[in-house]
Design a protein around this motif. Structure first.
Motif, mmCIF file in Angstrom:
data_model
loop_
_atom_site.group_PDB
_atom_site.id
_atom_site.type_symbol
_atom_site.label_atom_id
_atom_site.label_comp_id
_atom_site.label_asym_id
_atom_site.label_seq_id
_atom_site.Cartn_x
_atom_site.Cartn_y
_atom_site.Cartn_z
ATOM 1 N N LYS A 305 0.843 -1.189 0.000
ATOM 2 C CA LYS A 305 0.000 0.000 0.000
ATOM 3 C C LYS A 305 0.884 1.246 0.000
ATOM 4 O O LYS A 305 2.072 1.179 0.307
ATOM 5 N N ARG A 307 1.595 5.060 1.506
ATOM 6 C CA ARG A 307 1.365 5.907 2.666
ATOM 7 C C ARG A 307 1.911 7.306 2.368
ATOM 8 O O ARG A 307 3.029 7.460 1.877
ATOM 9 N N GLN A 309 3.631 10.699 3.137
ATOM 10 C CA GLN A 309 4.638 11.113 4.095
ATOM 11 C C GLN A 309 5.022 12.575 3.826
ATOM 12 O O GLN A 309 5.473 12.927 2.733
ATOM 13 N N PRO A 343 -4.435 6.908 -0.732
ATOM 14 C CA PRO A 343 -3.572 6.307 0.291
ATOM 15 C C PRO A 343 -4.238 5.103 0.944
ATOM 16 O O PRO A 343 -5.459 5.073 1.147
ATOM 17 N N ASP A 344 -3.427 4.088 1.277
ATOM 18 C CA ASP A 344 -3.837 2.825 1.892
ATOM 19 C C ASP A 344 -4.595 1.916 0.920
ATOM 20 O O ASP A 344 -5.076 0.852 1.320
#
Length: 367
Positions: A305, A307, A309, A343-344
């Protein structure tokens, strides 16, 4: 039935995997990253002088021509001024008379002060010193009939020939005379021009947004269109500490060693100044960094996945960017940002193939 169910499960799993986005990732690299700027530059000799005569007369001899190398103190030309020599001879004769007069009065006064007043001795001494000063002045003027090289270098221009009337002066001409012909007879006549080219001086004009980074000793690299495949290394030697009001630029000078005399005054060069260098910096492709109202960010791949940042970016040269904070350097970062990826969300992660010569250029050339 179990066999049938088992057989149908594999195509369903493969279809789900194929529906995921494929993301190419790369690990940050470490190395030196440089912010630089490329500016046009003009080359001149370390010293350049146009030599004028101090006295008016006729050119008697000139021993050099364009392209000749000369030494410091070498006599380059001699000007003939007969009337100056006559004045010097008269002054020397008058000096001799005044000296003898002063000596005799001094001796008489010492033998018997009643015979000569001390005032007469002092007056004679004053006339002697005045005559001596006159001779010294004319001897200094006579020395100006010889034009000598103020420094070692090459003759870049010759403007007169023997027999020409040389007028005393030193006012700079409004434009450089044609070095292929003699100088016009009107006005103050330059005799020769001289340049020291063992070391060259390069003039560049740094824009306002770069002047804060200019410092003495800053590395500079010069390239010339007329000398392809070659570059010349120098350093910033001096700068004016002031901006021109018309252009908002600061005059900056780079000195270059020129032992083989490959460079000539008047050449045009592209000068790359190294404004800033960060060593052992974490570097990512510029395309891997996104920007939002909250700041800059990258997408890190973890467990299939992505993420988000947040990161702080330092030097950005358009191809690669320095990551000042937010990453340790061991993460796998998406090389390009796809707005359709949430995201994810599960993704297919593919490592970028590393190829030689594909590492982003660490030096930015800002026009």
């Amino acid at each position: 039935m179990l066999a049938a169910v088992s057989g149908c499960s594999h195509p369903h799993s493969d279809a789900k995997s194929e529906s995921r986005h494929t993301v190419v990732v790369v690990r940050p690299q470490r190395g030196d990253i440089v912010r630089s700027i490329t500016l046009p530059g003009d080359l001149v000799g370390l010293y350049q002088s146009t030599l004028y005569a101090k006295v008016t007369g006729y050119l008697k001899t000139i021993s050099v021509d364009k392209g000749d190398w000369v030494k410091e103190g070498q006599v380059l030309a001699v000007i003939e001024v007969p009337e100056l020599q006559e004045r010097l001879a008269r002054s020397r004769a008058d000096l001799e008379v005044q000296h003898l007069t002063y000596q005799r009065l001094e001796q008489v006064w010492k033998s018997d002060p009643r015979l000569v007043a001390r005032q007469d001795v002092d007056i004679a001494q004053g006339k002697y010193l005045e005559a001596k000063a006159g001779v010294d002045e004319l001897e200094a003027m006579a020395s100006y009939t010889r034009i000598v090289a103020p420094f070692a270098g090459v003759v870049t221009g010759r403007f007169v020939d023997p027999g020409a009337l040389i007028k005393a002066g030193g006012e700079q001409a409004s434009s450089a005379p044609d070095q292929g012909s003699t100088h016009p007879s009107g006005g103050t006549s330059p005799v020769l021009s001289l340049a020291m080219i063992d070391t060259m001086r390069t003039y560049v004009y740094a824009p306002q947004d770069a002047v804060g980074s200019i410092r003495r000793g800053m590395p500079a690299k010069l390239t010339l269109q007329d000398l392809p495949g070659r570059s010349f290394d120098g350093v910033v030697t001096r700068y004016s500490n002031s901006l021109d009001l018309g252009t908002r630029t600061m005059l900056t000078e780079i000195d270059l060693k020129n032992p083989r005399h490959d460079l000539y005054p008047g050449m045009y060069a592209n000068v790359t100044l190294e404004l800033e260098r960060h060593r052992d910096a974490i570097e990512l492709p510029e395309s891997a960094i996104g920007e939002s109202p909250d700041g800059k960010y990258v997408m890190v791949a973890e467990g299939g996945k992505l993420r988000r940042q947040e990161v702080t970016v330092g030097i950005n040269n358009g191809k690669s960017a320095e990551i000042v904070s937010g990453l340790s350097g061991t993460e796998e970062v998406a090389t390009a940002l796809d707005p359709s990826i949430v995201p994810d969300e599960p993704v297919n992660v593919v490592q970028q193939k590393s190829q030689p010569d594909e590492r982003p250029n660490m030096i930015a050339a800002t026009p």
